[in-house]
Design an enzyme around this catalytic site. Structure first.
Site, PDB file in Angstrom:
ATOM      1  CE  LYS A 111      -4.432  -1.089   0.136  1.00  0.00           C
ATOM      2  NZ  LYS A 111      -4.665  -2.328   0.582  1.00  0.00           N
ATOM      3  CE  LYS A 194      -4.987  -9.286  -4.339  1.00  0.00           C
ATOM      4  NZ  LYS A 194      -5.576  -9.142  -3.016  1.00  0.00           N
ATOM      5  CE  LYS A 197     -14.086  -6.105  -3.325  1.00  0.00           C
ATOM      6  NZ  LYS A 197     -13.751  -6.085  -1.992  1.00  0.00           N
TER       7      LYS A 197
HETATM    8  P1  TYM Z   1     -10.685  -8.211   0.726  1.00  0.00           P
HETATM    9  O1  TYM Z   1     -11.959  -7.224   0.944  1.00  0.00           O
HETATM   10  O2  TYM Z   1      -9.642  -7.612   0.190  1.00  0.00           O
HETATM   11  O3  TYM Z   1     -11.095  -9.427   0.182  1.00  0.00           O
HETATM   12  C1  TYM Z   1     -12.303 -10.190   0.765  1.00  0.00           C
HETATM   13  C2  TYM Z   1     -12.163 -11.783   0.545  1.00  0.00           C
HETATM   14  O4  TYM Z   1     -11.979 -12.079  -0.814  1.00  0.00           O
HETATM   15  C3  TYM Z   1     -10.526 -12.775  -1.169  1.00  0.00           C
HETATM   16  N1  TYM Z   1      -9.909 -12.481  -2.146  1.00  0.00           N
HETATM   17  C4  TYM Z   1      -9.638 -13.298  -3.141  1.00  0.00           C
HETATM   18  N2  TYM Z   1      -9.358 -14.661  -2.751  1.00  0.00           N
HETATM   19  C5  TYM Z   1      -8.900 -15.251  -3.852  1.00  0.00           C
HETATM   20  N3  TYM Z   1      -8.471 -14.821  -5.095  1.00  0.00           N
HETATM   21  C6  TYM Z   1      -8.425 -13.324  -5.145  1.00  0.00           C
HETATM   22  N4  TYM Z   1      -8.144 -12.997  -6.376  1.00  0.00           N
HETATM   23  C7  TYM Z   1      -9.084 -12.670  -4.218  1.00  0.00           C
HETATM   24  N5  TYM Z   1      -9.192 -11.476  -3.816  1.00  0.00           N
HETATM   25  C8  TYM Z   1      -9.749 -11.276  -2.753  1.00  0.00           C
HETATM   26  C9  TYM Z   1      -9.744 -12.299   0.199  1.00  0.00           C
HETATM   27  O5  TYM Z   1      -8.774 -13.241   0.597  1.00  0.00           O
HETATM   28  C10 TYM Z   1     -10.741 -12.096   1.561  1.00  0.00           C
HETATM   29  O6  TYM Z   1     -10.640 -13.541   1.916  1.00  0.00           O
HETATM   30  N6  TYM Z   1      -8.632  -7.750   5.209  1.00  0.00           N
HETATM   31  C11 TYM Z   1      -9.609  -8.407   4.404  1.00  0.00           C
HETATM   32  C12 TYM Z   1     -11.017  -8.119   5.136  1.00  0.00           C
HETATM   33  C13 TYM Z   1     -11.095  -8.505   6.523  1.00  0.00           C
HETATM   34  C14 TYM Z   1     -11.145  -9.803   7.029  1.00  0.00           C
HETATM   35  C15 TYM Z   1     -11.335  -9.520   8.285  1.00  0.00           C
HETATM   36  C16 TYM Z   1     -11.003 -10.929   6.806  1.00  0.00           C
HETATM   37  C17 TYM Z   1     -11.213  -7.478   7.552  1.00  0.00           C
HETATM   38  N7  TYM Z   1     -11.248  -8.231   8.696  1.00  0.00           N
HETATM   39  C18 TYM Z   1     -11.277 -10.687   9.271  1.00  0.00           C
HETATM   40  C19 TYM Z   1     -11.157 -12.193   7.418  1.00  0.00           C
HETATM   41  C20 TYM Z   1     -11.369 -11.932   8.742  1.00  0.00           C
HETATM   42  C21 TYM Z   1      -9.642  -7.865   3.253  1.00  0.00           C
HETATM   43  O7  TYM Z   1      -9.181  -6.775   2.760  1.00  0.00           O
HETATM   44  O8  TYM Z   1     -10.440  -8.409   2.124  1.00  0.00           O
END
Ligand code: TYM
Length: 329
Positions: A111, A194, A197
């Protein structure tokens, strides 16, 4: 009983990576464990500062959770900021989180490299807040994609450190989880990295069929194998990885054999992939809009979810305060 928790940041529409990394697991696990699924709106503030967008995105993600099959009668669905106990637990955990270990987190380094003018403290403390989300309900299983592995590792470090420091067996060692398989990383269609969004390389759950077909047909490949068993380029490997998630094993075997024999036609491979993605996404997409427009239903879901989540959160924070010595007179 297992306690499952996971969250998604409301930074845009959900894509196949979110679905296969996290959401599909939620849906599969909700009947077998105590499940908490939340929308991580505080986390999205580290990079997001448009209030109207944020609110709309929370609504969209909520509708997409429900459209994908999360049942609010069975699982607890809530919005992170509706459960203020998470901020208190995050503060308490931050007292035992070292700045050095936070600075070394891959997501932080990424980031600050991408946005050097906004290296805020919220970004640095992102993994502490995430650990607080998880430990707030003492979750044992956390369905996430591969990109969250390091955050889960830190959550376990914080939990272990807390238990050792205070001589208790209070927090579990929460494990990242993918239903019966390795954690996944769904790649983008642009031949690298990967699916994300903001990377402009994703297929969204809300995409219409023709948009899915167009995006897949434009996916990066190469000029084709020239000799039997040629090495596979990244773009083509990515197509096969997405196929692993959406297609029948026999389809994958068929195209792999065609590749090995140098008879593969990427146009056919992409057409097949697009149809298999549509089969996965279409039933979800059809429910999203109706749910998103039902304000009364969404309001009810988040109010009931918040109440259940606060109950569990309050019990944990009360225990943690007591363990740390913050006690009533
Ligand atoms: P975020 O919002 O970036 O993504 C949400 C979930 O989607 C998964 N993900 C993917 N999995 C496989 N391939 C991809 N290309 C891909 N892109 C996204 C992420 O691994 C995630 O599971 N920090 C977390 C949000 C969060 C969270 C938590 C998750 C905050 N607190 C507590 C679990 C437990 C995040 O930024 O996810």
């Amino acid at each position: 009983m297992d306690i499952v928790l996971s969250g998604i940041r409301p930074t845009g529409r959900l894509h196949l990576g979110n679905y296969f990394g996290a959401l599909r697991n939620f849906v599969r696990m909700q009947h077998d464990a105590k499940c908490y699924f939340f929308i991580a709106d505080y986390h999205s503030l580290t990079t997001h500062n448009d209030p109207e967008h944020l609110h709309e995105n929370v609504k969209t993600v909520l509708a997409e959770y429900l459209a994908a099959g999360i049942d609010p009668q069975v699982a607890t669905i809530y919005i992170q900021s509706d459960v203020p106990q998470v901020t208190e637990l995050s503060l308490l955990l931050s007292m035992h989180a070292y700045v050095g270990e936070l600075e070394r987190t891959a997501s932080f380094k990424d980031k600050i490299r991408k946005n050097p003018s906004n290296v805020n403290a919220g970004l640095l403390c992102y993994p502490v807040l995430m650990a607080a989300d998880i430990l707030l309900h003492r979750a044992t299983h956390v369905p996430v994609g591969k990109d969250q592995e390091q955050h889960l590792e830190l959550t376990r470090v914080f939990a272990r450190r807390f238990n050792n420091m205070y001589g208790v067996e209070y927090f579990p060692e929460s494990q990242p989880y993918n239903f019966g398989a390795e954690l996944v990383k769904i790649p983008g269609l642009d031949g690298s990295g990967k699916m994300g969004k903001s990377e402009n390389n994703g297929i969204f759950l809300a995409d219409p069929d023709n948009v899915i077909r167009k995006k897949v047909m434009k996916a990066v490949t190469d000029s084709g194998p020239t000799e039997p068993n040629s090495p596979v380029s990244e773009g083509v490997a990515n197509i096969f990885t997405i196929m692993e998630a959406v297609s029948d094993p026999s389809t994958i075997t068929y195209f792999k054999e065609q590749y090995a024999a140098c008879t593969i036609r990427y146009g056919d491979l992409k057409k097949q992939l697009a149809e298999d993605i549509i089969r996965t996404v279409a039933p979800i997409r059809e429910r999203i809009e109706a749910i998103r427009n039902d304000d009364a239903y969404l309001h009810r879901v988040v109010c009931e979810g918040a109440e259940k989540a606060r109950e569990s959160a309050a019990a944990t924070v009360s225990d943690v305060r007591n363990i740390m010595g913050i006690r009533p007179f």
